[in-house]
Design an enzyme around this catalytic site. Structure first.
Site, PDB file in Angstrom:
ATOM      1  N   SER A  31     -59.018 111.400  40.399  1.00 18.15           N
ATOM      2  CA  SER A  31     -58.610 110.981  41.781  1.00 18.15           C
ATOM      3  C   SER A  31     -59.362 109.877  42.564  1.00 18.15           C
ATOM      4  O   SER A  31     -59.393 108.900  42.208  1.00 18.15           O
ATOM      5  CB  SER A  31     -58.973 112.545  42.497  1.00 18.15           C
ATOM      6  OG  SER A  31     -58.456 112.565  43.791  1.00 18.15           O
ATOM      7  N   TYR A  45     -51.945 107.055  49.928  1.00 18.51           N
ATOM      8  CA  TYR A  45     -52.753 107.080  48.728  1.00 18.51           C
ATOM      9  C   TYR A  45     -53.626 108.446  48.974  1.00 18.51           C
ATOM     10  O   TYR A  45     -53.808 109.009  47.875  1.00 18.51           O
ATOM     11  CB  TYR A  45     -53.868 105.724  48.775  1.00 18.51           C
ATOM     12  CG  TYR A  45     -54.679 105.664  47.780  1.00 18.51           C
ATOM     13  CD1 TYR A  45     -54.247 105.294  46.761  1.00 18.51           C
ATOM     14  CD2 TYR A  45     -56.105 106.028  47.913  1.00 18.51           C
ATOM     15  CE1 TYR A  45     -55.199 105.345  45.401  1.00 18.51           C
ATOM     16  CE2 TYR A  45     -56.941 105.830  46.950  1.00 18.51           C
ATOM     17  CZ  TYR A  45     -56.485 105.600  45.763  1.00 18.51           C
ATOM     18  OH  TYR A  45     -57.616 105.578  44.848  1.00 18.51           O
ATOM     19  N   LYS A  49     -53.865 111.487  46.084  1.00 19.57           N
ATOM     20  CA  LYS A  49     -55.423 111.824  45.448  1.00 19.57           C
ATOM     21  C   LYS A  49     -55.715 113.340  45.846  1.00 19.57           C
ATOM     22  O   LYS A  49     -56.409 113.811  44.928  1.00 19.57           O
ATOM     23  CB  LYS A  49     -56.227 110.710  45.755  1.00 19.57           C
ATOM     24  CG  LYS A  49     -56.093 109.414  45.059  1.00 19.57           C
ATOM     25  CD  LYS A  49     -56.000 109.306  43.628  1.00 19.57           C
ATOM     26  CE  LYS A  49     -55.891 107.993  43.078  1.00 19.57           C
ATOM     27  NZ  LYS A  49     -55.942 107.952  41.598  1.00 19.57           N
TER      28      LYS A  49
END
Length: 270
Positions: A31, A45, A49
């Site tokens: 992650s 983003y 994650k």
């Protein structure tokens, strides 16, 4: 989502059945610290994650009875070609936020991830900043051992014992915010509620306001009160309670597996 999330889902689906049959295995997801904390400029983003964290936590609960385990790594900014490319179009705000922590070497990150996976840790963090962030954002994430859970609880509790964490009052957000400090205003000799500047305290980069004993400067230089000791201790207590809930969830999974196995045996002998 295609690369970060689904790129983690598909390989896991490819190997998980064999791992369960062999009753041994470990899956490592990568992650990011942006998967623990949402940041300006990382809307897409961070979402991908954060999704990996949810995948890892749910999958851990599902495969644990088969002696298969999961490690999820939360590396910081790492000196890779991808990071260099990212910096070309990164917004100013995002770049300034990123510069508050150092960039790690790929070898350092890789070594730590492998080490945590071998040791059987669920969380893999890099450096003291990473450890602190993982402890603060652990929520109801699985733990490798009771010791790890107690460390996280003690970490939160110890924050309340640090200098300057006592708040004389709070609003609905648990903070008391001082009046805004403008660029034209002279740096005050005392902070909110009469607090004095810390001896040799640095000045805020944005408004030259001293960093006060009981305050922290925000992005625009407005001092805010940190959570009180009681609030921080309560956070540690909630983490401890969360561990008991996780244990009960695991027990439910094991009981269901045993009941399902008995039913299968009964159906075969019927």
């Amino acid at each position: 989502m295609s690369v970060n999330y689904l790129g983690s889902v598909y390989p896991s689906r490819a190997v998980i059945t064999t791992m369960k049959e062999r009753r041994v295995g470990r899956i490592v997801f990568v992650s990011s610290q942006a998967g623990q904390l949402g940041l300006f400029g990382f809307t897409a983003y961070s979402s991908s994650k954060f999704a990996i964290r949810g995948l890892a936590e749910a999958l851990q609960m599902e495969v644990k009875p088969y002696n298969v385990y999961v490690t999820v790594a939360y590396p910081p900014d790492t000196d890779t070609p991808g990071f260099a490319e990212e910096n070309k179009t990164k917004p100013l705000e995002t770049r300034l936020i990123s510069e508050t922590v150092s960039v790690c070497k790929p070898e350092q990150v890789a070594k730590q991830i492998v080490k945590d996976a071998i040791q059987g840790n669920f969380n893999s963090s890099i450096g003291s900043d990473g450890y602190m962030l993982s402890s603060l954002t652990c929520g109801m994430a699985p733990v490798t051992s009771i010791t790890e859970g107690l460390q996280q609880s003690r970490f939160r509790t110890s924050l309340g014992k640090s200098e300057g964490l006592t708040a004389p009052g709070s609003n609905q957000l648990g903070q008391v915010t001082a009046p805004p400090v403008t660029q034209d205003a002279a740096p005050p000799s005392r902070g909110p509620h009469g607090t004095r500047p810390r001896p040799g305290a640095p000045e805020c980069h944005h408004c030259s306001t001293p960093v006060f004993l009981n305050c922290r400067p925000t992005w625009h230089g407005n001092p805010q009160w940190l959570p009180s000791t009681t609030e921080v201790v309560t956070m540690g207590l909630f983490r401890t309670i969360a561990l008991f809930y996780l244990g009960s969830f695991d027990s439910i999974v094991r009981r269901c597996m045993m009941q399902r196995a008995k039913s299968e045996v009964a159906d075969k002998t019927a």
